[in-house]
Design a protein around this motif. Structure first.
Motif, mmCIF file in Angstrom:
data_model
loop_
_atom_site.group_PDB
_atom_site.id
_atom_site.type_symbol
_atom_site.label_atom_id
_atom_site.label_comp_id
_atom_site.label_asym_id
_atom_site.label_seq_id
_atom_site.Cartn_x
_atom_site.Cartn_y
_atom_site.Cartn_z
ATOM 1 N N GLN A 187 0.827 -1.204 0.000
ATOM 2 C CA GLN A 187 0.000 0.000 0.000
ATOM 3 C C GLN A 187 0.866 1.261 0.000
ATOM 4 O O GLN A 187 0.558 2.242 -0.665
ATOM 5 N N ALA A 188 1.976 1.222 0.772
ATOM 6 C CA ALA A 188 2.872 2.377 0.803
ATOM 7 C C ALA A 188 3.572 2.557 -0.537
ATOM 8 O O ALA A 188 3.745 3.682 -1.024
ATOM 9 N N ILE A 189 3.976 1.446 -1.154
ATOM 10 C CA ILE A 189 4.634 1.512 -2.464
ATOM 11 C C ILE A 189 3.657 2.047 -3.506
ATOM 12 O O ILE A 189 4.010 2.885 -4.348
ATOM 13 N N ASP A 190 2.415 1.583 -3.442
ATOM 14 C CA ASP A 190 1.394 2.020 -4.383
ATOM 15 C C ASP A 190 1.081 3.500 -4.186
ATOM 16 O O ASP A 190 0.922 4.256 -5.153
ATOM 17 N N GLU A 191 0.994 3.921 -2.919
ATOM 18 C CA GLU A 191 0.701 5.326 -2.627
ATOM 19 C C GLU A 191 1.813 6.240 -3.141
ATOM 20 O O GLU A 191 1.569 7.372 -3.558
ATOM 21 N N ALA A 192 3.051 5.741 -3.124
ATOM 22 C CA ALA A 192 4.179 6.520 -3.634
ATOM 23 C C ALA A 192 4.218 6.537 -5.156
ATOM 24 O O ALA A 192 5.062 7.219 -5.754
ATOM 25 N N GLY A 193 3.304 5.784 -5.782
ATOM 26 C CA GLY A 193 3.256 5.761 -7.237
ATOM 27 C C GLY A 193 4.295 4.866 -7.868
ATOM 28 O O GLY A 193 4.650 5.039 -9.038
ATOM 29 N N LEU A 194 4.785 3.879 -7.117
ATOM 30 C CA LEU A 194 5.887 3.049 -7.612
ATOM 31 C C LEU A 194 5.476 1.623 -7.957
ATOM 32 O O LEU A 194 6.310 0.841 -8.411
ATOM 33 N N ALA A 195 4.219 1.264 -7.727
ATOM 34 C CA ALA A 195 3.793 -0.121 -7.952
ATOM 35 C C ALA A 195 3.267 -0.305 -9.375
ATOM 36 O O ALA A 195 2.252 0.280 -9.756
ATOM 37 N N GLU A 196 3.943 -1.109 -10.147
ATOM 38 C CA GLU A 196 3.521 -1.418 -11.516
ATOM 39 C C GLU A 196 2.567 -2.615 -11.497
ATOM 40 O O GLU A 196 2.897 -3.675 -10.945
#
Length: 458
Positions: free
Chosen positions: A127-136
Motif C-alpha cells: 500500500q505504501a509503495i502504491d501510494e508513492a506511485g511506484l507499484a507497476e
C-alpha cells in the motif's frame, strides 16, 4: 478488495517522463542506425561486456537492475549473490542485480530525487509503495511472460492477493520460531521448551528463568502486543469504521497475557527497563534472554556470520506457541515479496527476474540457505538450511510444526498508530494501569490520530 487509487508522487512523475523520453530517443537512434552507439559497440570493452542469452544465444546489451530493500526487511549482499546474481547470470547472462539498502524507517523519495530509481522493490508495504506511485500492475507481464500461482502454497497465494491484489510476487516465507539459549536453561536446571504449545506454558517457564544471578539479570522471554495479536489475526483498525479495534475481548486477552509477564518478579529491570527485545541482536549479544519469539530471516543469517567469526552460542529452535483457541497456528504469515517498479527502465527484464525467483531451481537455493520456500513442494522443507553450518544439529522440524495464519485486513495507516499499542503495554508494566483502562486510553489516542489523518488526506 477495493483499492484506493493514489496519485503519482511528483518526483516519480518526473522520473517516468525522463525515462519515457530516454526510451524514445534510444529507439529513434536505433531505427536511424545509431552511428555513435554502433561505433562504441566495436570497442574491446563493450565487446567483452556483451553477453549471450542462455536460451536463445542472442547477444544482448548488459543490464543492471537496481533492487531496493525497503521496510526494515532483512536481505544481505551475500544473499543477493546467492539468490539473485548466481542463478540469474546463468539464465540471463546480460543481467546483474545491484542491491540498494534503504535504511529502516527511511523513505525512498530522497533516492528518487537523486535519480536512483528501483527496478524491483524487495519488502515494504504494498500500500505504501502504491501510494508513492511506484507499484507497476503485473497482469500485462504475467500474460506476456507467464505466471503460475498454482505452484504456491495456498496461504502464500491468499496473502499475496490480500496484501497486493496479486501485484507482488512472493519470494520467501519468514516463519516465526522460539529461539532458546540452552546454557541459560542448563544453568537453572529447567527443561528445554521442546513440546510447549501455549503462551501460558511459556510464561510458566519464563517465571523459572527470570532472575538475577552472578550480577546478570536473566529474562525468561519478552513479548510484544502486536506479535501476540498476530497469533489471533487481530485487526488494529476496524475495516468497517476505520477506527481502533483494540478493545475487543481478544485484545484484552493479549494484554492480560502481557500483564502476567510484567508481574514476574525481576522482569522489570533497573531504570524501569521492560522492553528487552528493542534490538534484534539481544539474543546473541547480551545473552541474558532465555527465549526469543522472532523470525528466521532476522537471526539465522547473523548467527551464521558470528559462527564464521568464531563466536558460538549454545541454542536451538522450539515450536512457536499460541493461545489455546488457536493451537496449531503461529502468527500471521509474513511473506517477503517483490514489487515491480513503475519507475524502472527495464520492466520486462525485471519481471522475468522476479518470476525466475519462483522457479524450483532458485527456491531450492533459497531453502538450503535458510529461507522458507513459497512453493508447495513439501520435500523442499526437508532441505531447509542444508547449506548453513550454524543450523547443523538444530531441531529444524520445530520450525514447521505451527502453520502461519491468514493476515488481518491491511490498512496503510496502521504503521502510524501502532506506537499506541506499545504505550498501552508501558502503562500496564510501569504504572500499574489495568488492562481495560490502558486499552481505552490507547483507543482514544488512535481514533484522534485517525481523524486527523483523514482530514489531512482530504
Amino acid at each position: 478488495m477495493k483499492k484506493t487509487k493514489m496519485k503519482l508522487h511528483p518526483a516519480v512523475i518526473a522520473i517516468l517522463l525522463t525515462a519515457l523520453i530516454a526510451t524514445a530517443c534510444s529507439q529513434a537512434a536505433s531505427n536511424s542506425g545509431g552511428a555513435s552507439s554502433n561505433a562504441e559497440s566495436g570497442t574491446a570493452a563493450n565487446g567483452a561486456a556483451r553477453n549471450a542469452d542462455s536460451e536463445s544465444g542472442e547477444k544482448k546489451e548488459p543490464i543492471e537492475l537496481l533492487l531496493f530493500k525497503w521496510g526494515g526487511i532483512t536481505l544481505t549482499q551475500t544473499e543477493v549473490e546467492h539468490y539473485f546474481n548466481g542463478p540469474v547470470q546463468k539464465k540471463f547472462p546480460h543481467i546483474t542485480v545491484k542491491l540498494i539498502d534503504v535504511p529502516e524507517g527511511s523513505d525512498i523519495e530522497p533516492l528518487l530525487t537523486q535519480g536512483i530509481v528501483p527496478d524491483i522493490i524487495f519488502g515494504g508495504s504494498y500500500q505504501a509503495i502504491d501510494e508513492a506511485g511506484l507499484a507497476e500492475p503485473l497482469a500485462p507481464y504475467k500474460e506476456k511472460f507467464g505466471y503460475d500461482d498454482g505452484r504456491l502454497k495456498r496461504t502464500v497465494a491468499d496473502a499475496t492477493e490480500l496484501r497486493s491484489g496479486s501485484n507482488q510476487l512472493p519470494f520467501s516465507i519468514n516463519l516465526p520460531v522460539i529461539y532458546y539459549n540452552k546454557d541459560i536453561f542448563d544453568r537453572f536446571g529447567v527443561a528445554y521448551p521442546e513440546d510447549v504449545k501455549t503462551w501460558d506454558e511459556i510464561l510458566g517457564i519464563a517465571k523459572q528463568l527470570t532472575r538475577t544471578d552472578g550480577g546478570v539479570n536473566y529474562i525468561g522471554i519478552d513479548l510484544a502486543p502486536a506479535r501476540l495479536g498476530s497469533g489471533l489475526s487481530l485487526d488494529v483498525i476496524d475495516p468497517k469504521t476505520n477506527r481502533a479495534a483494540i478493545t475487543s475481548p481478544e485484545w484484552v486477552k493479549v494484554y492480560e497475557t502481557l500483564k502476567q509477564l510484567y508481574e514476574i518478579p525481576g522482569f522489570i529491570g533497573p531504570d524501569n527497563h521492560y522492553r528487552w527485545t528493542e534490538k534484534d541482536d539481544i539474543f546473541y549479544t547480551d545473552q541474558n534472554l532465555a527465549m526469543y519469539s522472532h523470525n528466521l530471516a532476522q537471526l539465522v543469517g547473523p548467527l551464521e556470520e558470528l559462527r564464521k567469526q568464531g563466536v558460538t552460542l549454545n541454542w536451538d529452535f522450539a515450536p512457536h506457541p499460541n493461545f489455546k483457541e488457536a493451537l496449531g497456528s503461529s502468527i500471521e504469515i509474513n511473506v517477503h515479496s517483490m514489487t515491480l517498479s513503475k519507475a524502472g527502465k527495464h520492466k520486462d527484464e525485471a519481471y522475468q527476474v522476479m518470476n525466475y525467483m519462483l522457479s524450483e531451481e532458485v527456491q531450492r537455493i533459497v531453502t538450503r540457505n535458510g529461507r522458507v520456500s513459497v512453493l508447495d513442494i513439501p520435500e523442499l522443507e526437508q532441505e531447509y538450511g542444508a547449506d548453513i553450518e550454524v543450523l547443523k544439529g538444530k531441531t529444524l522440524g520445530n520450525i514447521f510444526k505451527a502453520e502461519p495464519r491468514t493476515p488481518h485486513t491491511p490498512n496503510i495507516l496502521e504503521g502510524k498508530i501502532t506506537k499506541y499499542l506499545t504505550e498501552a503495554a508501558g502503562e500496564i508494566a510501569l504504572h500499574g494501569l489495568d488492562v481495560n483502562s490502558a486499552l481505552r486510553k490507547a483507543k482514544e489516542r488512535i481514533d484522534k490520530d485517525l481523524e486527523t489523518l483523514e482530514k489531512t488526506k482530504s
